[in-house]
Design a protein around this motif. Structure first.
Motif, PDB file in Angstrom:
ATOM      1  N   VAL A 324       0.763  -1.351  -0.002  1.00 49.99           N
ATOM      2  CA  VAL A 324      -0.230   0.039   0.000  1.00 49.99           C
ATOM      3  C   VAL A 324       0.823   1.334   0.124  1.00 49.99           C
ATOM      4  CG1 VAL A 324      -1.682   1.332   1.070  1.00 49.99           C
ATOM      5  CG2 VAL A 324      -1.850  -1.349   1.456  1.00 49.99           C
ATOM      6  N   GLY A 325       0.622   2.222  -0.996  1.00 53.99           N
ATOM      7  CA  GLY A 325       1.403   3.357  -1.035  1.00 53.99           C
ATOM      8  C   GLY A 325       0.725   4.677  -0.614  1.00 53.99           C
ATOM      9  N   GLY A 326      -0.716   4.650  -0.386  1.00 49.52           N
ATOM     10  CA  GLY A 326      -1.250   5.891  -0.077  1.00 49.52           C
ATOM     11  C   GLY A 326      -2.494   5.304   0.839  1.00 49.52           C
ATOM     12  N   VAL A 327      -3.042   6.084   1.893  1.00 49.66           N
ATOM     13  CA  VAL A 327      -4.072   5.976   2.606  1.00 49.66           C
ATOM     14  C   VAL A 327      -4.726   7.159   2.604  1.00 49.66           C
ATOM     15  CG1 VAL A 327      -2.772   6.395   4.777  1.00 49.66           C
ATOM     16  CG2 VAL A 327      -4.753   5.143   4.835  1.00 49.66           C
ATOM     17  N   LEU A 328      -6.188   7.241   2.566  1.00 51.13           N
ATOM     18  CA  LEU A 328      -7.105   8.422   2.717  1.00 51.13           C
ATOM     19  C   LEU A 328      -8.099   7.833   4.022  1.00 51.13           C
ATOM     20  CD1 LEU A 328      -9.277  10.061  -0.185  1.00 51.13           C
ATOM     21  CD2 LEU A 328      -9.507  10.172   2.160  1.00 51.13           C
ATOM     22  N   SER A 329      -7.713   8.797   5.060  1.00 48.73           N
ATOM     23  CA  SER A 329      -8.570   8.494   6.095  1.00 48.73           C
ATOM     24  C   SER A 329      -9.343   9.861   6.541  1.00 48.73           C
ATOM     25  CB  SER A 329      -7.654   8.137   7.334  1.00 48.73           C
ATOM     26  OG  SER A 329      -8.362   8.064   8.753  1.00 48.73           O
ATOM     27  N   GLN A 330     -10.652   9.648   6.941  1.00 45.59           N
ATOM     28  CA  GLN A 330     -11.515  10.622   7.243  1.00 45.59           C
ATOM     29  C   GLN A 330     -12.056  10.431   8.588  1.00 45.59           C
ATOM     30  OE1 GLN A 330     -13.500  10.456   2.999  1.00 45.59           O
ATOM     31  NE2 GLN A 330     -13.694  12.777   3.460  1.00 45.59           N
ATOM     32  N   SER A 331     -11.918  11.367   9.527  1.00 48.06           N
ATOM     33  CA  SER A 331     -12.352  11.137  10.755  1.00 48.06           C
ATOM     34  C   SER A 331     -12.385   9.580  11.408  1.00 48.06           C
ATOM     35  CB  SER A 331     -14.080  11.323  10.667  1.00 48.06           C
ATOM     36  OG  SER A 331     -14.014  12.849  10.372  1.00 48.06           O
ATOM     37  N   ALA A 332     -11.046   9.180  11.416  1.00 52.33           N
ATOM     38  CA  ALA A 332     -10.779   7.703  12.013  1.00 52.33           C
ATOM     39  C   ALA A 332     -11.338   7.540  13.304  1.00 52.33           C
ATOM     40  CB  ALA A 332      -9.328   7.460  11.731  1.00 52.33           C
ATOM     41  N   SER A 333     -12.003   6.167  13.582  1.00 53.85           N
ATOM     42  CA  SER A 333     -12.304   6.122  15.030  1.00 53.85           C
ATOM     43  C   SER A 333     -11.167   5.566  15.830  1.00 53.85           C
ATOM     44  CB  SER A 333     -13.596   5.007  14.827  1.00 53.85           C
ATOM     45  OG  SER A 333     -14.681   5.560  14.051  1.00 53.85           O
ATOM     46  N   LEU A 334     -10.385   6.623  16.187  1.00 53.47           N
ATOM     47  CA  LEU A 334      -9.450   6.052  17.091  1.00 53.47           C
ATOM     48  C   LEU A 334      -9.656   6.046  18.460  1.00 53.47           C
ATOM     49  CD1 LEU A 334      -6.372   8.293  15.340  1.00 53.47           C
ATOM     50  CD2 LEU A 334      -6.723   5.954  15.022  1.00 53.47           C
ATOM     51  N   TRP A 335     -10.638   6.215  18.857  1.00 49.44           N
ATOM     52  CA  TRP A 335     -11.234   5.750  20.165  1.00 49.44           C
ATOM     53  C   TRP A 335     -11.338   4.248  20.197  1.00 49.44           C
ATOM     54  CZ3 TRP A 335     -15.588   2.343  20.291  1.00 49.44           C
ATOM     55  CH2 TRP A 335     -16.175   2.431  19.235  1.00 49.44           C
ATOM     56  N   GLN A 336     -11.337   3.504  19.049  1.00 51.05           N
ATOM     57  CA  GLN A 336     -11.387   2.168  19.030  1.00 51.05           C
ATOM     58  C   GLN A 336      -9.800   1.647  19.223  1.00 51.05           C
ATOM     59  OE1 GLN A 336     -13.517  -0.225  18.963  1.00 51.05           O
ATOM     60  NE2 GLN A 336     -15.020  -0.114  17.316  1.00 51.05           N
ATOM     61  N   ASP A 337      -8.876   2.425  18.792  1.00 50.45           N
ATOM     62  CA  ASP A 337      -7.488   1.785  18.681  1.00 50.45           C
ATOM     63  C   ASP A 337      -6.453   2.829  18.292  1.00 50.45           C
ATOM     64  OD1 ASP A 337      -4.923   0.262  18.247  1.00 50.45           O
ATOM     65  OD2 ASP A 337      -5.842  -1.009  16.726  1.00 50.45           O
ATOM     66  N   ASP A 338      -5.404   2.948  19.095  1.00 53.91           N
ATOM     67  CA  ASP A 338      -4.669   4.093  18.676  1.00 53.91           C
ATOM     68  C   ASP A 338      -3.341   3.607  17.778  1.00 53.91           C
ATOM     69  OD1 ASP A 338      -2.934   2.591  20.309  1.00 53.91           O
ATOM     70  OD2 ASP A 338      -2.656   4.064  21.782  1.00 53.91           O
ATOM     71  N   LEU A 339      -3.340   2.543  17.451  1.00 55.79           N
ATOM     72  CA  LEU A 339      -2.714   1.711  16.307  1.00 55.79           C
ATOM     73  C   LEU A 339      -0.993   1.831  16.474  1.00 55.79           C
ATOM     74  CD1 LEU A 339      -4.325   3.513  13.008  1.00 55.79           C
ATOM     75  CD2 LEU A 339      -4.619   0.889  14.176  1.00 55.79           C
ATOM     76  N   THR A 340      -0.763   1.937  17.883  1.00 57.96           N
ATOM     77  CA  THR A 340       0.492   2.058  18.600  1.00 57.96           C
ATOM     78  C   THR A 340       1.197   0.612  18.018  1.00 57.96           C
ATOM     79  OG1 THR A 340      -0.130   3.537  20.265  1.00 57.96           O
ATOM     80  CG2 THR A 340       2.013   2.078  20.487  1.00 57.96           C
ATOM     81  N   ALA A 341       0.602  -0.522  18.070  1.00 59.04           N
ATOM     82  CA  ALA A 341       1.460  -1.522  17.893  1.00 59.04           C
ATOM     83  C   ALA A 341       1.714  -1.666  16.503  1.00 59.04           C
ATOM     84  CB  ALA A 341       0.655  -2.688  18.373  1.00 59.04           C
ATOM     85  N   ALA A 342       0.780  -1.575  15.572  1.00 54.80           N
ATOM     86  CA  ALA A 342       0.778  -1.608  14.166  1.00 54.80           C
ATOM     87  C   ALA A 342       1.890  -0.618  13.636  1.00 54.80           C
ATOM     88  CB  ALA A 342      -0.734  -1.327  13.408  1.00 54.80           C
ATOM     89  N   LEU A 343       1.656   0.524  14.216  1.00 54.16           N
ATOM     90  CA  LEU A 343       2.848   1.634  13.590  1.00 54.16           C
ATOM     91  C   LEU A 343       4.261   1.184  14.056  1.00 54.16           C
ATOM     92  CD1 LEU A 343       3.269   4.282  12.407  1.00 54.16           C
ATOM     93  CD2 LEU A 343       2.910   5.541  14.679  1.00 54.16           C
ATOM     94  N   ALA A 344       4.437   0.693  15.241  1.00 56.25           N
ATOM     95  CA  ALA A 344       5.679   0.465  15.697  1.00 56.25           C
ATOM     96  C   ALA A 344       6.232  -0.727  14.740  1.00 56.25           C
ATOM     97  CB  ALA A 344       5.749  -0.155  17.177  1.00 56.25           C
ATOM     98  N   ALA A 345       5.451  -1.695  14.376  1.00 58.00           N
ATOM     99  CA  ALA A 345       5.844  -2.865  13.549  1.00 58.00           C
ATOM    100  C   ALA A 345       5.912  -2.744  12.174  1.00 58.00           C
ATOM    101  CB  ALA A 345       4.877  -4.027  13.815  1.00 58.00           C
TER     102      ALA A 345
END
Length: 417
Positions: A324-345
């Motif tokens: 994946v080379g691009g991502v378009l995110s609108q009002s992402a529901s980051l109350w569910q998950d702050d994506l820390t683990a995914a970003l670190a990996a």
């Protein structure tokens, strides 16, 4: 990963909505009172004249000495209503609905509610007049039931600008003078149109594929779009793409728009750590490349989503950074998950990311700001936009065009990754 919840948390507004008074309405009230009330001929004539002049178009917008702000007055004409709730996206506090009841000019059919807002504000809104039936929000605290009732309000008959919410209900839209332009949203006559084809994709999932209007000289980028049933019905993403291509603002691209399967299925897939990201990249993307002339390059693959779909789009990009080379995110529901683990990996160097969120989204604005900063520090090319609005298709329908312009610009050479 936080445990998935079916209903987003509903904290009260951190600050009360900026209620105000309209000088025009105040003058009318005073003049009607001096005329002996609305029951007198002079008073009735004043009200009738208001509806023919200042009240002919709604909402009523008044300038202030600070020209960066406006007074915005929502108007409803109804002689029989007992009360009128004005439901304005993210100004109405669902835990304090009494604050959003319109005021009535005594003895008249004129209901009004005024806010003081910055001149770049945009929002959808509707009216819920109450007669002799008790509305569901006066009893109990079932937020799902309350929200379902609020989503069935009436559009403003004095305002031609509308959009549809997720349920397909027509909502009115207020766009103040400095709100971001939305030139690519509306269907235009004379624009060469692409084609939209419905398919049964991998796993018999319903989806729609938009093909650009003219065959490209080489394989095109692809945008994998979540909530495809919305973008092909209540919101017309294909028309937006047609306009962007016609205006030479984006490279021609295919859109693969995946049906969510309905509310329950959507929450089951997007509201937790399910396999939807793997489906997008490992099954849907290869299927699209087999059936359409789509580029094999990582830089030509974009994943797009809003709300829960925005969270999924971000997670998919992080967990599949080599595809994946691009991502378009609108009002992402980051109350569910702050994506820390995914970003670190993840190794996201070279990822292009467009993130937007509304400043009126008090639950989401700060987490999205912070995550955009973290993405940039990790090596992504990030454009972060904070618009003056809420969790609202009235805003998202323009934001998706802006995101596609950033991710698929005509001046950018195709990547080699």
């Amino acid at each position: 990963m936080t445990q998935a919840r079916r209903i987003p948390p509903k904290p009260p507004r951190p600050r009360p909505a900026p209620l105000a008074s309209s000088p025009i309405i105040t003058a009318l009230e005073n003049n009607v009172a001096r005329a002996g009330g609305a029951g007198k001929p002079r008073g009735a004539a004043l009200v009738q004249n208001f509806w023919a002049t200042n009240g002919a178009n709604s909402p009523l917008v008044e300038e202030l000495p600070n020209r960066d702000e406006r007074l915005v007055t929502f108007l409803w004409q109804d002689a029989d209503a007992e009360r009128v709730l004005v439901f304005v996206n993210r100004l109405t506090d669902e835990r304090n609905l009494a604050a959003s009841y319109a005021r009535r000019v005594p003895g008249t059919d004129l209901w009004h509610l005024t806010y003081r807002m910055a001149a770049d504000w945009r929002a959808s809104y509707s009216f819920l007049p109450q007669y002799d039936v008790r509305p569901p929000w006066l009893d109990g605290d079932d937020q799902a039931e309350i929200r379902a009732a609020l989503d069935r309000g009436l559009a403003d008959p004095r305002n031609a600008e509308t959009c549809r919410n997720r349920r397909g209900t027509v909502m009115s839209v207020v766009s103040l003078p400095a709100a971001p332009a939305q030139h690519q949203v509306a269907y235009r006559t004379g624009v060469v149109r692409g084609t939209v084809t419905e398919h049964s994709g991998p796993g018999e999932r319903r989806l729609w594929v938009y093909s650009p209007p003219q065959a490209a000289a080489e394989p095109t980028p692809v945008v994998l779009v979540l909530d495809g049933e919305v973008w092909t019905s209540s919101q017309d993403l294909p028309a937006t793409m047609d306009n962007l291509i016609a205006d030479r603002l984006v490279r021609p691209a295919h859109l693969v728009m995946l049906d969510s399967g309905g509310t329950t299925a959507r929450w089951g897939e997007m509201g937790g750590p399910g396999e939807i990201g793997h489906y997008l990249i490992r099954r849907l993307l290869p299927w699209a490349r087999r059936h359409y002339p789509i580029s094999p390059r990582r830089g030509d693959v974009v994943v797009a989503g809003l709300s829960l779909g925005g969270l999924v789009a971000l997670r998919t990009a992080l967990e599949n950074s080599f595809q994946v080379g691009g991502v378009l995110s609108q009002s992402a529901s980051l109350w569910q998950d702050d994506l820390t683990a995914a970003l670190a990996a993840s190794d996201i160097r070279g990822l292009r990311a467009y993130l937007e969120v509304g400043s009126q989204e008090w639950l989401l604005a700060q987490p999205n700001r912070q995550f955009a900063e973290r993405l940039a520090r990790a090596g992504a090319e990030v454009q972060f936009v904070e618009y003056n609005g809420g969790h609202d298709y009235a805003c998202w329908r323009g934001g998706v065009a802006d995101g596609l312009r950033y991710l698929l610009p005509v001046s950018r050479q195709p990547g080699t990754g």
